[in-house]
Design a protein around this motif. Structure first.
Motif, PDB file in Angstrom:
ATOM      1  N   TRP A   1       1.488  -1.512  -0.270  1.00 40.01           N
ATOM      2  CA  TRP A   1       0.096  -0.298   0.274  1.00 40.01           C
ATOM      3  C   TRP A   1       0.759   1.223   0.121  1.00 40.01           C
ATOM      4  CZ3 TRP A   1      -4.775   1.643   4.340  1.00 40.01           C
ATOM      5  CH2 TRP A   1      -4.758   2.094   3.373  1.00 40.01           C
TER       6      TRP A   1
ATOM      7  N   THR B   1       1.478   3.835  -3.035  1.00 43.16           N
ATOM      8  CA  THR B   1       0.298   5.318  -3.310  1.00 43.16           C
ATOM      9  C   THR B   1       1.268   6.434  -2.624  1.00 43.16           C
ATOM     10  OG1 THR B   1      -0.021   4.501  -0.872  1.00 43.16           O
ATOM     11  CG2 THR B   1      -1.629   3.889  -3.345  1.00 43.16           C
TER      12      THR B   1
ATOM     13  N   VAL C   1      -3.147   8.877   0.532  1.00 49.09           N
ATOM     14  CA  VAL C   1      -4.532   7.772   1.577  1.00 49.09           C
ATOM     15  C   VAL C   1      -5.494   8.845   1.828  1.00 49.09           C
ATOM     16  CG1 VAL C   1      -2.918   6.404   2.626  1.00 49.09           C
ATOM     17  CG2 VAL C   1      -3.742   8.454   4.065  1.00 49.09           C
TER      18      VAL C   1
END
Length: 419
Positions: A372, A376, A379
């Motif tokens: 994650w 990325t 968030v």
């Protein structure tokens, strides 16, 4: 040949749980600070340990800590206090109402009285009438919400600067900043040095813009420890939560101590409510507690019903709450890496303890978090908003196996039942 009966060997006593010594605890904290500093340097998320971040975290931790401290007093006497949220609500309303009328310190006293009244109702229901503690606590939460809503309409509707859901502005309690030292620590924090700047940010946060009510709240932690563990009054109160029948046989008025503990519990939660309506903001607003009573209860459980552990838990939850206030998405993205590394360390610990199933599950979580983070750049803001509540669930799940609540916590008791 001997005909004496063969005696079974006595069962081995369960091994006592080892306590973490102070040097080991300091070593763990130091290692965690080093890890946070390393993550800050890797991610360039300087807000993780900035002075403003730490100052806000302290401010957000205080009402959680006061609510949790209230729960600690009640549960050490054997009364589960789910009604902390309602007592917080009563503290916010009475603190703002009296503070607007007669000044901020009168508001603090009124908040203490308002929360104590909630504690008195809870004690009356649970101690005198043996109502289920959870049922009584939930009822108090509902009653406090309804009562303050009615009182707001009655007192504030049509008043200048107020609405039926919000009070007028309350005078400030005042705050202080340590002259010279606070500025020096802020400058050192901005340099971005490994570990040194992070420690400067932590210390600077507790010396910048500190409310007098914050000092009172922090002082209540060691004061509660001293009263509960170093005085005869505290010993009697704790005995009511461990074995009330034995305590009564030694002459302790169990009913009286339970009442005192729950009333003190409500007063502490009410003080947390005063902090919300007079320090965190300068007015009462319906719904401003935001579930902090429940989070305070979780902090108390995380701290294993001890004031020091409670303070650490409240600080953890307060820090997570800052993510939605200051640079939430950037700092939350950096925290993904920190949590992934901590999960990886937990994998090594679980494997060393030969808990292979738990280690495999934790490894999977760690891999997902690393993926994650790597895939990325930020968030969603909703993640930062949900972080305190998610963290509450995770902490309770991970710490459940090492907890030891008072033995008679939540159990009904009637005077003379041991005779």
């Amino acid at each position: 040949m001997s005909t004496a009966p063969v005696l079974d060997k006595p069962a081995a006593a369960p091994a006592a749980r080892r306590k973490v010594s102070l040097p080991v605890l300091l070593l763990i904290v130091s290692g965690l600070l080093c890890l946070v500093s390393a993550v800050r340097l890797i991610t360039d998320a300087d807000g993780l340990t900035s002075v403003s971040q730490m100052s806000t975290a302290l401010q957000l931790a205080v009402p959680i800590g006061l609510a949790g401290l209230g729960g600690l007093w009640a549960e050490r006497a054997g009364v589960v206090n789910i009604g902390l949220e309602g007592m917080l609500i009563l503290g916010t309303w009475f603190g703002a109402w009296a503070g607007y009328q007669w000044g901020p310190w009168v508001g603090v006293i009124a908040a203490l009285v308002g929360g104590a009244l909630g504690g008195l109702v809870h004690a009356l229901a649970t101690v005198t009438f043996n109502v289920n503690h959870i049922v009584s606590g939930v009822a108090i939460n509902i009653l406090a919400l309804g009562a303050t809503r009615y009182l707001s309409v009655l007192m504030y509707d049509g008043m200048d600067g107020a609405t039926s859901r919000q009070s007028p502005a309350v005078p400030s309690l005042g705050e202080f900043t340590v002259p010279g030292l606070a500025d020096a620590l802020a400058d050192l924090n901005k340099q971005g040095y490994f570990l040194i700047s992070d420690i400067a940010g932590l210390l600077g946060g507790v010396m910048t813009g500190v409310s007098w009510l914050t000092l009172i709240a922090v002082a209540l932690i060691p004061l509660s420890w001293w009263i509960l563990w170093r005085t005869a009054f505290g010993l009697r109160l704790r005995s009511c939560g461990e074995n009330p029948v034995a305590a009564e046989s030694l002459g302790v008025n169990v009913i009286k101590y339970k009442y005192l503990a729950v009333i003190i519990s409500g007063a502490l939660a009410g003080l947390g409510g005063a902090f919300l309506s007079m320090v965190s903001s300068n007015y009462y607003l319906e719904g401003q507690t935001g579930g902090r009573g429940y989070i305070g209860l979780a902090a108390m459980i995380f701290g294993n019903w001890m004031p020091g552990g409670l303070a650490l838990g409240a600080s953890l939850f307060g820090y997570s709450d800052t993510l939605k206030v200051r640079g939430g998405t950037e700092n939350t993205h950096a925290l993904l890496l920190l949590i992934a590394i901590l999960a990886l360390l937990a994998v090594a610990w679980l494997i060393w303890k030969k808990k292979y199933v738990g280690g495999a599950v934790t490894l999977a979580v760690s891999v997902l978090l690393f993926f994650w983070y790597a895939s990325t750049d930020s968030v969603p803001s909703q993640v930062a908003t949900a972080m305190p509540y998610v963290l509450t669930l995770l902490v309770l799940a991970l710490s459940a196996q090492r907890l030891r609540m008072p033995k008679a916590d939540g159990q009904p008791y009637r005077k003379g039942q041991g005779k």
